[in-house]
Design an enzyme around this catalytic site. Structure first.
Site, PDB file in Angstrom:
ATOM      1  N   ASP A 127       1.651   3.174 -10.136  1.00 40.67           N
ATOM      2  CA  ASP A 127       1.575   3.439  -8.692  1.00 40.67           C
ATOM      3  C   ASP A 127       1.519   4.945  -8.446  1.00 40.67           C
ATOM      4  O   ASP A 127       2.441   5.682  -8.797  1.00 40.67           O
ATOM      5  CB  ASP A 127       2.795   2.831  -7.995  1.00 40.67           C
ATOM      6  N   HIS A 129      -1.019   1.296  -6.545  1.00 38.50           N
ATOM      7  CA  HIS A 129      -0.403   1.017  -5.247  1.00 38.50           C
ATOM      8  C   HIS A 129      -1.182  -0.036  -4.461  1.00 38.50           C
ATOM      9  O   HIS A 129      -0.585  -0.864  -3.776  1.00 38.50           O
ATOM     10  CB  HIS A 129      -0.290   2.307  -4.434  1.00 38.50           C
ATOM     11  N   SER A 135       4.406  -2.099   0.694  1.00 38.25           N
ATOM     12  CA  SER A 135       4.340  -0.661   0.985  1.00 38.25           C
ATOM     13  C   SER A 135       5.168  -0.341   2.233  1.00 38.25           C
ATOM     14  O   SER A 135       6.370  -0.596   2.244  1.00 38.25           O
ATOM     15  CB  SER A 135       2.879  -0.232   1.136  1.00 38.25           C
TER      16      SER A 135
END
Length: 261
Positions: free
Chosen positions: A210, A238, A141
């Site tokens: 996601d 995610h 991320s």
């Protein structure tokens, strides 16, 4: 009515401008790193910031995974990933960010995170003797922006990006299409712009479901980064890749790291 609408819009722009770093860097309440996870290394970055990292070696001749966590995590969370990194046959090195965890200092920003990460990699090299040629940079991320910046500087032999974004600007534009984010955003983490400077073999791991950073971001990066492979995690969100799709993630990483063993 037009004047009132414009006033509301301007207030929204001002609020986003003022709060953008608290939105981008929502550090969780500080939690100590479990002592059993490894050794805490400390040093200073090139610009004098405090560097804190978790070092958990498996064996001297193993490749090392340098892990850069997401924006809602901290070093204590990284400790839970150490067994997975050891299972890949790798030493584990996890880096803390400014403003995160009980030991980190300074305020978070793109420049601060990259400066501290740079200092951490020097710590790994100079104190633990781990060469860049034996290092895999693994970002997740927000950490993909940090890892990509280091890869563009030649800090690792391989680069793995989990749930990556083209840039924070692109993500923010998708979330807030009515705001002039390209004008007011301070921290951009523009991996797309760095792509021509990334020469290390690269792996993108991205879930098709996601909901924070759309799968299209990872797919786009896999096309523009030279020598990049894409591991598509069907149904992956995610924040559930390690927990719900761990076997697929570890298998993709194992294949990617295998040439370094």
């Amino acid at each position: 009515m037009v004047a009132a609408a414009l006033g509301v819009y301007l207030v929204a722009v001002v609020m986003f401008t003022a709060l953008q770093r608290s939105i981008l860097f929502p550090a969780p309440p500080p939690v100590p790193v479990p002592a059993a996870a490894g050794t805490l290394l400390e040093g200073r970055s090139p610009q004098g910031r405090r560097v804190v990292a978790l070092w958990s070696p498996l064996r001297a001749d193993a490749p090392t995974v340098a892990y850069f966590h997401g924006n809602g995590m901290q070093l204590a969370d990284c400790a839970a990933l150490v067994p997975s990194l050891h299972a890949l046959g790798c030493n584990a090195f996890c880096v803390e960010y400014p403003g995160y965890g009980p030991l980190a200092a300074d305020a978070p920003s793109e420049a601060a995170l990259i400066d501290v990460a740079d200092g951490a990699m020097r710590l790994l090299r100079d104190r633990e003797g781990v060469a860049a040629s034996r290092t895999v940079l693994l970002g997740q991320s927000l950490g993909t922006g940090v890892a990509s910046a280091l890869a563009a500087r030649g800090a690792g032999a391989r680069l793995a990006l989990m749930t990556p974004f083209r840039s924070i600007t692109a993500v923010a534009s998708g979330l807030f299409p009515w705001l002039p984010v390209r004008l007011i955003l301070r921290d951009r983490f523009d991996t797309e712009a760095l792509a021509p400077r990334i020469t290390a073999p690269t792996l993108v791991i991205h879930g098709t479901a996601d909901e924070v950073v759309p799968y299209a971001h990872g797919e786009a990066l896999s096309r523009i980064i030279r020598g990049c492979a894409l591991a598509r995690i069907d149904g992956g969100h995610h924040n559930d890749l390690w927990s719900d799709h761990g076997d697929d993630v570890r298998a993709a990483l194992a294949r990617f790291i295998a040439p370094m063993r």
